[in-house]
Design a protein around this motif. Structure first.
Motif, PDB file in Angstrom:
ATOM      1  N   ALA A  94      69.032  41.613  17.738  1.00 46.33           N
ATOM      2  CA  ALA A  94      68.555  42.963  17.375  1.00 46.33           C
ATOM      3  C   ALA A  94      69.749  43.910  17.214  1.00 46.33           C
ATOM      4  O   ALA A  94      69.803  44.714  16.270  1.00 46.33           O
ATOM      5  N   GLU A  95      70.737  43.782  18.116  1.00 50.73           N
ATOM      6  CA  GLU A  95      71.937  44.631  18.018  1.00 50.73           C
ATOM      7  C   GLU A  95      72.716  44.333  16.731  1.00 50.73           C
ATOM      8  O   GLU A  95      73.230  45.238  16.077  1.00 50.73           O
ATOM      9  N   ASP A 138      71.519  43.388  13.993  1.00 53.89           N
ATOM     10  CA  ASP A 138      70.794  43.941  12.845  1.00 53.89           C
ATOM     11  C   ASP A 138      70.960  45.455  12.734  1.00 53.89           C
ATOM     12  O   ASP A 138      70.708  46.032  11.684  1.00 53.89           O
ATOM     13  N   SER A 139      71.375  46.103  13.845  1.00 56.17           N
ATOM     14  CA  SER A 139      71.438  47.566  13.785  1.00 56.17           C
ATOM     15  C   SER A 139      72.855  48.134  13.874  1.00 56.17           C
ATOM     16  O   SER A 139      73.059  49.334  13.694  1.00 56.17           O
ATOM     17  N   THR A 140      73.853  47.298  14.153  1.00 55.80           N
ATOM     18  CA  THR A 140      75.238  47.825  14.209  1.00 55.80           C
ATOM     19  C   THR A 140      76.158  46.938  13.369  1.00 55.80           C
ATOM     20  O   THR A 140      75.854  45.764  13.141  1.00 55.80           O
TER      21      THR A 140
END
Ligand code: SAM
Ligand code: SF4
Length: 510
Positions: free
Chosen positions: A47-48, A50-52
């Motif tokens: 998830a990280e 995908d967002s950073t």
């Protein structure tokens, strides 16, 4: 023959599926019921990602750590490498992966061949042509006489020294059968075509279903090389979708703990792998790191090899075509680079499932082993002349790279890579923990150069075409010069063995 008195025997396939697993041998390695494949952590890291985006300074720090220490990275570090999308930064990672490969394994590629022993199976893996109930598949278990014919081609005509023997999971190919096939492979000696020298198989690695500790001890007693088991997918949910609960393979925990049992049994070269294409590759690679780290924590030994099979079309199933997680060649190359940086000391295998273009491309992405002149039909080597080479109903899937060993050895030599047929490691006790330190410090890589030269000389004299021998000879001259510079005092002993090999002596190693 091995002592098989402790082996359990089963009435039939159903009895086998129900009674084979020993729960205590799972629980021991999942204390408190906690699994080392930490699904919550992996999901969070993805998830990280995908967002950073990647922090280049941090990525360079991680590359440097990997190169300097050769220790397995933390999952958080591997996740940072996975964020990299910038081509320039990725190229820095690839170049470092190649340098690490050279530090640990020098400019060698180890050659092996797959040998399929049987395609009977009690399991129902939805992507595999061998699965129980696939009536399209022609079933067969090699007899010992048939196996000898296979070895005559593999060792006597092609010149292989190292096999990966592959077995379906079935009572007819019990541990007793696996042990007998290993012994049969080692015992067979044949005359090489060009020199008449006695040649044979010197290392038998096994790809088979997970086994209990006592059975693994039997395989150890007959001289198994690496025990290889592919996890297929580490994602429990997807694993359960692909492997029916009624089958022995349906037990995720039995499979994930199999290398813990291997190391407990003293089978200390273990080969991990994932069937890429069943799940998000990032999940699989992060889980592989967690698996490696847990083995290191328990036994101070990590994976001897990692394999990177990709899902291939197989008989009677559409899963390989329809899976939403299939990976392209660029992702495949990326996986190899991140794997090399993440588990710097491990051997990395890329098989003839890949296309020639894909294999050529990833030679400088950290890989260390490949197969050639491969045939994955049951009795495929000795029936080669009488039957179709690639027949879907007799084999698990179709191969991508059908180059002959002579062609491949020549191609590798043209890129300055020496093909090693060395099998000295396990015969000198250089396995498991003993070899880990030597690998991490780069000692093993240099040392193995000598054995690579000796076995390359054997193969060139016994099997190579004139054209290949010419280019191989030039490479050997360069390698000998490098050994002389590196080990001036020891060099005369190396030359003594080298000259004996030139005179026809075989199986000399350090
Ligand atoms: N039966 C044993 C097992 O499953 O562990 C070992 C032999 S099985 C033939 C070896 C491996 O083949 C499996 O672990 C799986 O990863 C791979 N395989 C099965 N179907 C495949 C396919 N369609 N494409 C590529 N690899 C496949
Ligand atoms: Fe059997 Fe292995 Fe194929 Fe599954 S992958 S069906 S266990 S041979």
């Amino acid at each position: 023959m091995a002592d098989t008195s402790r082996l359990r025997h089963f009435k039939d396939a159903a009895d086998y599926a129900k009674n084979f697993i020993i729960q205590g041998e799972i629980d021991k390695y999942l204390p408190g019921g906690r699994h080392f494949i930490d699904d919550a952590l992996i999901t969070k890291l993805i998830a990280e990602m995908d967002s950073t985006s990647a922090d280049p300074a941090r990525v360079r720090e991680i590359i440097a750590k990997s190169e300097e220490t050769c220790e397995t990275l933390l999952p958080e570090e591997t996740a940072e490498l996975m964020k990299v999308t910038d081509p320039g930064l990725f190229e820095e990672m690839r170049a470092a992966a190649d340098r690490i490969k050279h530090k640990v394994y020098d400019n060698r590629i180890v050659m092996f061949a797959p040998l399929y022993m049987s395609n009977l199976c009690v399991n129902g893996c939805k992507y595999c042509g061998f699965r129980e109930g696939n009536s399209l598949q022609k079933r067969r278990v090699l007899t010992m006489d048939e196996l000898k014919e296979e070895i005559d081609v593999l060792a006597g005509r092609i010149g292989h020294k190292r096999l990966i023997a592959v077995y379906g999971e079935h009572p007819s190919t019990s541990t007793e059968y696996i042990a007998e096939t290993i012994e049969t492979c080692y015992a067979r000696q044949v005359a090489a075509p060009r020199t008449g020298a006695k040649v044979g198989i010197r290392r038998v690695n096994v790809n088979a279903a997970p086994l209990p500790v006592e059975d693994l001890k039997v395989l150890r007693s007959v001289g198994i090389g690496t025990f290889q088991v592919f996890q297929e997918t580490y994602n429990r949910k997807l694993y359960e979708q692909m492997h029916p609960a009624w089958s022995v393979k349906g037990n995720y925990d039995w499979r994930t703990t199999c290398f813990h049992r291997c190391l407990e049994a003293g089978v200390d070269d273990v080969g991990l792998g994932v069937l890429y294409g069943l799940c998000d590759w990032r999940y699989e690679l992060l889980a592989t790191i967690l698996h490696a780290r847990d083995l290191e924590r328990w036994f101070n030994i990590g994976p001897h090899t990692l394999s990177f099979p990709r899902l291939e079309p197989a008989s009677g199933t559409r899963v390989p075509e329809e899976s939403p997680w299939l990976i392209d060649d660029a992702t495949f190359a990326r996986i190899l680079v991140i794997a090399r940086l993440s588990v710097p000391y491990t051997g990395m295998i890329v098989t003839a499932r890949e296309s020639p273009a894909s294999r050529n491309k990833v030679l400088d992405h950290g890989m260390t082993q490949l197969d050639c002149s491969s045939n994955i039909a049951i009795k495929g080597y000795s029936d080669f002349e009488s039957e179709a080479h690639q027949e879907k109903e007799r084999q698990q899937f179709l191969l991508g790279d059908n180059r002959s060993i002579d062609e491949m050895v020549r191609y590798l030599a043209s890129r300055g890579i020496i093909t090693s047929f060395c099998t000295a490691g396990y015969r000198c006790g250089r396995t498991g923990g003993c070899i880990m330190d030597a690998l991490k410090t780069g000692r093993e890589g240099k040392f193995c150069k000598i054995n690579a030269v000796l076995t390359f000389r054997e193969w060139l004299d016994d099997f190579a075409s004139d054209e290949t021998r010419k280019i191989g000879d030039a490479l050997i001259d360069k390698e000998l010069a490098a050994i002389k510079e590196w080990l001036p005092k020891f060099f005369p002993s190396v030359m003594k063995q080298y000259e004996a090999t030139c005179r026809g002596e075989r199986d000399l190693f350090f």
